[in-house]
Design an enzyme around this catalytic site. Structure first.
Site, short mmCIF file in Angstrom:
data_model
loop_
_atom_site.label_atom_id
_atom_site.label_comp_id
_atom_site.label_asym_id
_atom_site.label_seq_id
_atom_site.Cartn_x
_atom_site.Cartn_y
_atom_site.Cartn_z
CG HIS A 34 -0.33 -0.05 2.52
ND1 HIS A 34 -0.44 -1.39 3.46
CD2 HIS A 34 0.27 0.74 3.19
CE1 HIS A 34 0.39 -0.97 4.46
NE2 HIS A 34 0.96 0.29 4.41
C1 T46 Z 1 2.47 0.90 7.19
C2 T46 Z 1 3.31 -0.22 7.32
C3 T46 Z 1 4.82 -0.05 7.55
C4 T46 Z 1 -5.34 -0.04 12.92
O1 T46 Z 1 -6.45 -0.24 13.13
N1 T46 Z 1 -4.61 1.02 13.37
C5 T46 Z 1 -3.20 1.39 13.21
O2 T46 Z 1 -2.82 2.48 13.72
C6 T46 Z 1 -2.76 0.47 12.09
C7 T46 Z 1 -1.17 0.99 11.65
C8 T46 Z 1 -3.34 -0.60 11.48
N2 T46 Z 1 -4.55 -0.66 11.73
C9 T46 Z 1 -5.55 -1.98 11.34
C10 T46 Z 1 -5.57 -1.67 9.89
C11 T46 Z 1 -5.81 -3.19 9.39
O3 T46 Z 1 -7.03 -3.73 9.59
O4 T46 Z 1 -4.49 -3.14 11.65
C12 T46 Z 1 -4.68 -3.93 10.61
C13 T46 Z 1 -3.43 -4.23 9.82
O5 T46 Z 1 -2.89 -3.27 9.05
P1 T46 Z 1 -2.16 -3.24 7.72
O6 T46 Z 1 -2.92 -4.69 7.13
O7 T46 Z 1 -2.06 -1.98 7.06
O8 T46 Z 1 -0.75 -3.50 8.30
P2 T46 Z 1 0.73 -3.58 7.39
O9 T46 Z 1 1.65 -4.15 8.29
O10 T46 Z 1 0.39 -4.17 6.08
O11 T46 Z 1 0.97 -2.10 7.28
C14 T46 Z 1 1.30 -1.23 8.62
C15 T46 Z 1 0.46 0.25 8.36
O12 T46 Z 1 -0.75 -0.03 8.46
C16 T46 Z 1 1.08 0.97 7.33
O13 T46 Z 1 0.61 2.54 7.61
O14 T46 Z 1 3.04 1.91 6.56
O15 T46 Z 1 2.84 -0.94 8.44
#
Ligand code: T46
Length: 138
Positions: free
Chosen positions: A50
């Protein structure tokens, strides 16, 4: 500057370990509104896929090794976070993947905004389209 590695200030002692620190605006170029961390991942785990429209972040790995793949629409870059004193600053508009090179590595992120799902672009074609119509500073 869309991304850059910084050295996180570090105080090392012979016998009692090391302390690293960073401060709002002094060491990183934004106010920290949020902090999150990812742990318990197996080796070869791939996360991310993303970009963000507004969010600025600093990524660091206090334990283990995590490869960060970046794409800005024209070039691909990789950074290995393999030192707790290495910080990777990311500006908005960069597509990223994070790959766990070692099981149980920890990814910590200091972020400039509160969580907002509307700030994410999670579809790659949508990202390429977004770049066409948005000027992302190089
Ligand atoms: C990024 C990389 C480096 C929340 O509810 N609150 C939060 O502060 C965050 C960061 C995530 N979430 C929820 C959103 C999704 O339902 O946690 C779940 C997993 O998030 P995501 O799939 O986006 O995780 P990554 O590891 O792919 O990405 C994360 C960050 O979301 C993103 O901003 O830059 O780490």
């Amino acid at each position: 500057m869309q991304y850059k590695i910084i050295h996180i200030k570090t105080k090392r002692t012979e016998q009692e370990g090391t302390l690293s620190f960073f401060e709002n605006n002094r060491d990183i170029p934004f106010d920290i509104q949020r902090f999150y961390y990812i742990y318990g991942a197996q080796e070869k785990t791939k996360r991310g896929g993303h970009a963000h429209k507004k969010l600025k972040q600093m990524l660091f790995c206090p334990y283990g090794q995590i490869l960060i793949e970046l794409y800005n629409g024209t070039e691909k870059t990789e950074y290995l976070l393999d030192d707790p004193a290495k910080g990777l600053i990311l500006e908005p508009g960069i597509w990223r993947n994070m790959i766990w090179e070692k099981k149980d590595s920890v990814l910590c992120v200091a972020a400039s905004e509160l969580y907002d799902e509307e700030d994410y672009i999670r579809d790659y074609d949508e990202y390429l389209n977004y770049l066409k119509y948005t000027h992302v500073k190089g």
